[in-house]
Write a protein that holds these residues in place. Structure first.
Motif, PDB file in Angstrom:
ATOM      1  N   GLY A   1      44.616  -3.373  21.953  1.00 40.58           N
ATOM      2  CA  GLY A   1      43.299  -3.711  21.444  1.00 40.58           C
ATOM      3  C   GLY A   1      42.664  -2.482  20.831  1.00 40.58           C
ATOM      4  N   VAL A   2      41.371  -2.560  20.548  1.00 41.28           N
ATOM      5  CA  VAL A   2      40.657  -1.431  19.950  1.00 41.28           C
ATOM      6  C   VAL A   2      39.668  -0.870  20.966  1.00 41.28           C
ATOM      7  CG1 VAL A   2      40.954  -2.162  17.558  1.00 41.28           C
ATOM      8  CG2 VAL A   2      39.012  -3.037  18.854  1.00 41.28           C
ATOM      9  N   GLY A   3      39.557   0.442  20.983  1.00 36.39           N
ATOM     10  CA  GLY A   3      38.718   1.092  21.976  1.00 36.39           C
ATOM     11  C   GLY A   3      39.234   0.884  23.388  1.00 36.39           C
ATOM     12  N   ASP A   4      40.533   0.660  23.524  1.00 38.02           N
ATOM     13  CA  ASP A   4      41.140   0.355  24.828  1.00 38.02           C
ATOM     14  C   ASP A   4      41.767   1.628  25.394  1.00 38.02           C
ATOM     15  OD1 ASP A   4      42.404  -0.589  27.040  1.00 38.02           O
ATOM     16  OD2 ASP A   4      43.840  -1.866  25.971  1.00 38.02           O
ATOM     17  N   CYS A   5      40.995   2.360  26.178  1.00 35.73           N
ATOM     18  CA  CYS A   5      41.487   3.589  26.801  1.00 35.73           C
ATOM     19  C   CYS A   5      41.536   3.438  28.319  1.00 35.73           C
ATOM     20  CB  CYS A   5      40.632   4.784  26.389  1.00 35.73           C
ATOM     21  SG  CYS A   5      38.851   4.475  26.301  1.00 35.73           S
ATOM     22  N   VAL A   6      41.785   2.212  28.788  1.00 35.22           N
ATOM     23  CA  VAL A   6      41.839   1.929  30.220  1.00 35.22           C
ATOM     24  C   VAL A   6      42.850   2.809  30.935  1.00 35.22           C
ATOM     25  CG1 VAL A   6      42.516   0.189  31.922  1.00 35.22           C
ATOM     26  CG2 VAL A   6      40.970  -0.426  30.068  1.00 35.22           C
ATOM     27  N   SER A   7      44.011   3.019  30.326  1.00 30.84           N
ATOM     28  CA  SER A   7      45.076   3.764  31.011  1.00 30.84           C
ATOM     29  C   SER A   7      44.619   5.145  31.443  1.00 30.84           C
ATOM     30  CB  SER A   7      46.302   3.894  30.097  1.00 30.84           C
ATOM     31  OG  SER A   7      46.893   2.634  29.875  1.00 30.84           O
ATOM     32  N   LEU A   8      43.797   5.800  30.628  1.00 30.52           N
ATOM     33  CA  LEU A   8      43.355   7.154  30.935  1.00 30.52           C
ATOM     34  C   LEU A   8      42.436   7.191  32.155  1.00 30.52           C
ATOM     35  CD1 LEU A   8      44.421   7.373  27.984  1.00 30.52           C
ATOM     36  CD2 LEU A   8      42.649   9.069  27.576  1.00 30.52           C
ATOM     37  N   VAL A   9      41.764   6.086  32.428  1.00 34.22           N
ATOM     38  CA  VAL A   9      40.880   6.008  33.592  1.00 34.22           C
ATOM     39  C   VAL A   9      41.607   5.407  34.786  1.00 34.22           C
ATOM     40  CG1 VAL A   9      38.666   5.135  34.444  1.00 34.22           C
ATOM     41  CG2 VAL A   9      38.912   5.743  32.022  1.00 34.22           C
ATOM     42  N   LEU A  10      42.416   4.384  34.538  1.00 32.43           N
ATOM     43  CA  LEU A  10      43.048   3.641  35.626  1.00 32.43           C
ATOM     44  C   LEU A  10      44.152   4.434  36.322  1.00 32.43           C
ATOM     45  CD1 LEU A  10      43.410   1.082  37.274  1.00 32.43           C
ATOM     46  CD2 LEU A  10      44.857   0.179  35.437  1.00 32.43           C
ATOM     47  N   ALA A  11      44.993   5.120  35.571  1.00 34.94           N
ATOM     48  CA  ALA A  11      46.116   5.838  36.203  1.00 34.94           C
ATOM     49  C   ALA A  11      45.620   6.833  37.258  1.00 34.94           C
ATOM     50  CB  ALA A  11      46.974   6.526  35.144  1.00 34.94           C
ATOM     51  N   PRO A  12      44.668   7.728  36.938  1.00 30.60           N
ATOM     52  CA  PRO A  12      44.205   8.655  37.973  1.00 30.60           C
ATOM     53  C   PRO A  12      43.419   7.970  39.084  1.00 30.60           C
ATOM     54  CG  PRO A  12      42.918   8.945  35.960  1.00 30.60           C
ATOM     55  CD  PRO A  12      44.069   8.048  35.618  1.00 30.60           C
ATOM     56  N   ALA A  13      42.732   6.858  38.785  1.00 25.88           N
ATOM     57  CA  ALA A  13      41.996   6.140  39.828  1.00 25.88           C
ATOM     58  C   ALA A  13      42.966   5.527  40.827  1.00 25.88           C
ATOM     59  CB  ALA A  13      41.103   5.068  39.207  1.00 25.88           C
ATOM     60  N   LEU A  14      44.048   4.934  40.348  1.00 18.80           N
ATOM     61  CA  LEU A  14      45.073   4.393  41.242  1.00 18.80           C
ATOM     62  C   LEU A  14      45.670   5.500  42.101  1.00 18.80           C
ATOM     63  CD1 LEU A  14      46.898   1.975  38.783  1.00 18.80           C
ATOM     64  CD2 LEU A  14      45.688   1.274  40.853  1.00 18.80           C
ATOM     65  N   ALA A  15      45.972   6.640  41.479  1.00 18.57           N
ATOM     66  CA  ALA A  15      46.552   7.759  42.230  1.00 18.57           C
ATOM     67  C   ALA A  15      45.589   8.259  43.296  1.00 18.57           C
ATOM     68  CB  ALA A  15      46.934   8.888  41.269  1.00 18.57           C
ATOM     69  N   ALA A  16      44.300   8.273  42.980  1.00 15.00           N
ATOM     70  CA  ALA A  16      43.304   8.713  43.962  1.00 15.00           C
ATOM     71  C   ALA A  16      43.215   7.758  45.140  1.00 15.00           C
ATOM     72  CB  ALA A  16      41.936   8.842  43.287  1.00 15.00           C
ATOM     73  N   CYS A  17      43.705   6.527  44.968  1.00 18.20           N
ATOM     74  CA  CYS A  17      43.690   5.526  46.045  1.00 18.20           C
ATOM     75  C   CYS A  17      45.013   5.458  46.803  1.00 18.20           C
ATOM     76  CB  CYS A  17      43.355   4.151  45.470  1.00 18.20           C
ATOM     77  SG  CYS A  17      41.666   4.007  44.839  1.00 18.20           S
ATOM     78  N   GLY A  18      45.968   6.353  46.495  1.00 15.93           N
ATOM     79  CA  GLY A  18      47.201   6.397  47.242  1.00 15.93           C
ATOM     80  C   GLY A  18      48.419   5.837  46.545  1.00 15.93           C
ATOM     81  N   ALA A  19      48.255   5.328  45.323  1.00 11.27           N
ATOM     82  CA  ALA A  19      49.403   4.833  44.561  1.00 11.27           C
ATOM     83  C   ALA A  19      50.029   5.975  43.761  1.00 11.27           C
ATOM     84  CB  ALA A  19      48.965   3.720  43.620  1.00 11.27           C
ATOM     85  N   PHE A  20      51.236   5.718  43.263  1.00 10.40           N
ATOM     86  CA  PHE A  20      51.894   6.631  42.329  1.00 10.40           C
ATOM     87  C   PHE A  20      52.145   5.856  41.043  1.00 10.40           C
ATOM     88  CE2 PHE A  20      52.571   8.470  46.441  1.00 10.40           C
ATOM     89  CZ  PHE A  20      52.474   9.834  46.212  1.00 10.40           C
ATOM     90  N   VAL A  21      51.808   6.499  39.900  1.00 12.92           N
ATOM     91  CA  VAL A  21      51.759   5.771  38.628  1.00 12.92           C
ATOM     92  C   VAL A  21      52.618   6.493  37.584  1.00 12.92           C
ATOM     93  CG1 VAL A  21      50.265   4.708  36.916  1.00 12.92           C
ATOM     94  CG2 VAL A  21      49.389   5.134  39.226  1.00 12.92           C
ATOM     95  N   PRO A  22      53.880   6.072  37.420  1.00  7.63           N
ATOM     96  CA  PRO A  22      54.726   6.635  36.354  1.00  7.63           C
ATOM     97  C   PRO A  22      54.558   5.808  35.081  1.00  7.63           C
ATOM     98  CG  PRO A  22      56.053   5.262  37.792  1.00  7.63           C
ATOM     99  CD  PRO A  22      54.637   5.151  38.282  1.00  7.63           C
ATOM    100  N   MET A  23      53.535   6.093  34.303  1.00  8.42           N
ATOM    101  CA  MET A  23      53.148   5.240  33.181  1.00  8.42           C
ATOM    102  C   MET A  23      53.881   5.637  31.906  1.00  8.42           C
ATOM    103  SD  MET A  23      49.274   4.355  31.850  1.00  8.42           S
ATOM    104  CE  MET A  23      48.817   3.449  33.330  1.00  8.42           C
ATOM    105  N   ILE A  24      54.850   4.817  31.511  1.00  7.06           N
ATOM    106  CA  ILE A  24      55.558   5.012  30.249  1.00  7.06           C
ATOM    107  C   ILE A  24      54.797   4.237  29.184  1.00  7.06           C
ATOM    108  CG2 ILE A  24      57.705   4.630  28.995  1.00  7.06           C
ATOM    109  CD1 ILE A  24      59.190   4.938  31.650  1.00  7.06           C
ATOM    110  N   SER A  25      54.235   4.945  28.217  1.00 11.00           N
ATOM    111  CA  SER A  25      53.312   4.351  27.251  1.00 11.00           C
ATOM    112  C   SER A  25      53.856   4.456  25.836  1.00 11.00           C
ATOM    113  CB  SER A  25      51.945   5.039  27.350  1.00 11.00           C
ATOM    114  OG  SER A  25      51.361   4.818  28.624  1.00 11.00           O
TER     115      SER A  25
ATOM    116  N   GLU B   1      39.456  14.448  39.289  1.00  8.74           N
ATOM    117  CA  GLU B   1      40.262  15.571  39.785  1.00  8.74           C
ATOM    118  C   GLU B   1      41.748  15.303  39.570  1.00  8.74           C
ATOM    119  OE1 GLU B   1      39.164  16.092  43.820  1.00  8.74           O
ATOM    120  OE2 GLU B   1      37.092  16.719  43.374  1.00  8.74           O
ATOM    121  N   VAL B   2      42.180  14.058  39.811  1.00 11.89           N
ATOM    122  CA  VAL B   2      43.588  13.706  39.578  1.00 11.89           C
ATOM    123  C   VAL B   2      43.931  13.847  38.099  1.00 11.89           C
ATOM    124  CG1 VAL B   2      45.276  11.829  39.635  1.00 11.89           C
ATOM    125  CG2 VAL B   2      43.739  12.175  41.575  1.00 11.89           C
TER     126      VAL B   2
END
Length: 434
Positions: free
Chosen positions: A86-110, A307-308
Motif C-alpha cells: 500500500g502507500v504510506g505503509d511503514c508498519v514493519s518498521l514499528v511492528l518488528a521492534p514492538a514484537l521483539a520487545a514483547c519476547g518474540a523474534f522477528v526474522p523479517m525478509i522484506s 530501543e530495540v
C-alpha cells in the motif's frame, strides 16, 4: 521421471499436476533445467487454468524447498508479518521492534518497492550506513542480539521464486492468485517461522480495489500457509488513504520514529497494534488478541520498541545513536513546498495509487529495475479523509530534488484528492480471516 513438456501439456488441458511434477519443475527453475520459455508457459498456464488448493500448497512447498530453510533455536517464538502493499505503509518498521520487545523474534525478509507501493528495504536503506544485504550467519546473529532484523532475501532463499517472478513480470502473469501465494509464502516459510500474520490491503492505494478480491487473496494465503505448516491469519485492512501521513522512504522512517518515540499515533499505530496483537496471541505470548494489542501498545508507548529498533539499526551498520536524534541522520530534499488546497471543502476521497505514483515519479521508487531510488523525496503532512480544509491551506508538502519535479507532484496531488461535503466512514480493519 517428470518432463517439462508433459507437465505443460497437462496444465494446458486443465489437468492438475502431481506434487512430484511440481517439485521437479520448481527444481528446474532453481537450477536452470527449465528454460525461460518453459517457465513463461508454466506461469501462463497456471494463470489461465489455476491450481486447486493441494497444487497451490505443493507449489509453495517446492519453492520453499528450492533453497535454504532457516532453523532457529531461540528463547521465544519466531514470528513475522507480510503486507500485500500500500502507500504510506511503514508498519514493519514499528511492528518488528514492538514484537521483539514483547519476547518474540522477528526474522523479517522484506522486498523493495513494487509499482506504486513503497518497499520496506528501500525505507530501511534511507538510514545512512545501514545495509539490508546480510548473509545468513549475520542475519541470525542480528536476530539473536536485537530480537529482529529486516533484510533482503539472500540468493539461497527460495531461488525458484526469484526466477519465476522475473518471468511473471514480463509475461503479464503477476496477478495469478496461485503464483502470488507461492511467491509470498515460499520466502516466509523458508525463514523458519512459527507464526505469520498477513496484512491484505483493500482500497485505492492497494493492488486489491474490491473487497471480494482482497478476501479471495486472504483466504488463499491463509489456507495455503496453514496447510504448509505455518500457523497464519490475515487482516483485511483499509487503504482508501495513505496509512501514514507520509509517502517516501526517509519520510516514512521519520513517521515510524515519531510513533516509536510516542510523538505520533493514528492509523499507523492502530494497525500495528492489531497485527501485533494477533501474532502475540498465536505465538503464545498473550492470552488473546486484546491482551496482545495492549502488550504491543505498551511496548511502543514505554519506549522499549524504540530501543530495540536502535539496536537493530546499529547491528545492521547504521548510526549507533539513531533513535536519539534520527532527523539529523535522515536525508532531506533540496526543494520542499506546501501544496495549497484549490478550494474549501471536506476531503471525501483520495486516489492512493496516484499519490504513490507521484512519489515514484519524484524518484522515490523505480520505473525500471535499474533505477536508483532517492531516499529524500516524497510527500509529507498529507491530509486525511474527513479533514475540512479552506482554500489555500496545505494538502501536503512535497519533497523534491528539482523544482520541475515538485511542480509535477503538486499537480498530481491536487488531481488525486476529491472535495465534497461529507466523507464516507471506512473501518480500519474490514475483516479477519483465520
Amino acid at each position: 521421471m517428470s518432463d517439462a513438456r508433459a507437465i505443460l501439456g497437462a496444465l494446458r488441458r486443465g489437468e492438475q499436476p502431481s506434487d512430484d511434477d511440481l517439485a521437479w519443475f520448481v527444481q528446474g527453475l532453481a537450477d536452470g533445467g527449465v528454460t525461460d520459455a518453459q517457465a513463461g508457459a508454466f506461469a501462463m498456464a497456471v494463470c489461465l487454468r489455476g491450481l486447486e488448493e493441494p497444487g497451490r500448497v505443493a507449489l509453495t512447498r517446492a519453492m520453499r524447498d528450492s533453497g535454504n530453510i532457516l532453523h532457529w533455536d531461540l528463547p521465544g517464538p519466531v514470528l513475522d508479518k507480510h503486507s500485500t502493499g500500500g502507500v504510506g505503509d511503514c508498519v514493519s518498521l514499528v511492528l518488528a521492534p514492538a514484537l521483539a520487545a514483547c519476547g518474540a523474534f522477528v526474522p523479517m525478509i522484506s522486498g523493495r518497492g513494487l509499482g506504486h507501493t513503497g518497499g520496506t528495504l528501500d525505507k530501511m536503506e534511507a538510514i545512512p550506513g545501514l545495509t539490508t544485504a546480510l548473509d545468513e550467519a549475520r542475519f541470525a546473529e542480528v536476530v539473536r542480539q536485537a530480537g529482529c532484523a529486516i533484510v533482503s532475501a539472500s540468493a539461497e532463499i527460495a531461488p525458484a521464486d526469484k526466477r519465476l517472478y522475473a518471468v511473471r513480470d514480463v509475461t503479464a502473469t503477476v496477478e495469478s492468485l496461485d503464483l502470488i501465494c507461492a511467491s509470498i509464502l515460499s520466502k516466509k516459510l523458508a525463514a523458519g517461522l512459527e507464526g505469520l500474520v498477513l496484512d491484505v490491503k483493500l482500497g485505492s492505494g492497494a493492488f486489491m480495489k474490491r473487497h471480494e478480491d482482497a478476501r479471495a487473496l486472504a483466504e488463499a494465503l491463509v489456507s495455503t500457509a496453514n496447510a504448509a505448516g505455518c500457523p497464519t491469519q490475515a487482516l483485511i485492512t483499509d487503504m482508501s488513504q495513505p496509512l501514514a501521513p507520509a509517502l517516501g522512504n526517509a519520510l516514512e522512517v521519520d513517521v515510524s520514529m515519531q510513533v516509536l518515540t510516542g510523538a505520533a499515533g493514528g492509523r499507523l499505530l492502530e494497525i500495528t497494534c492489531a497485527l501485533g496483537g494477533a501474532l502475540l496471541a498465536s505465538g503464545g505470548l498473550a492470552a488473546d488478541t486484546t491482551a496482545g494489542e495492549a502488550a504491543i501498545r505498551e511496548a511502543i508507548t514505554s519506549g522499549r520498541a524504540a530501543e530495540v529498533f536502535g539496536r537493530m539499526v546499529a547491528a545492521m551498520g547504521g548510526p549507533v545513536h539513531f533513535i536519539e536524534d534520527w532527523q539529523r541522520f535522515l536525508p532531506e530534499a533540496p526543494v520542499i513546498r506546501e501544496i495549497a488546497a484549490p478550494q474549501d471543502g471536506v476531503i471525501t476521497a483520495m486516489d492512493g495509487e496516484a499519490l504513490g505514483l507521484a512519489v515514484v515519479h519524484l524518484g522515490g521508487g523505480r520505473q525500471v529495475e535499474s533505477d536508483q531510488v532517492d531516499p529524500a523525496v516524497g510527500l509529507s503532512d498529507v491530509v486525511s479523509l474527513g479533514d475540512r480544509v479552506s482554500k489555500g491551506q496545505p494538502l501536503a508538502r512535497v519533497h523534491a530534488a528539482r523544482e520541475s519535479q515538485a511542480d509535477a507532484a503538486e499537480r498530481a496531488v491536487r488531481a488525486a484528492i476529491t472535495f465534497g461535503e461529507t466523507a464516507p466512514e471506512t473501518p480500519l480493519i474490514h475483516e479477519r480471516i483465520g
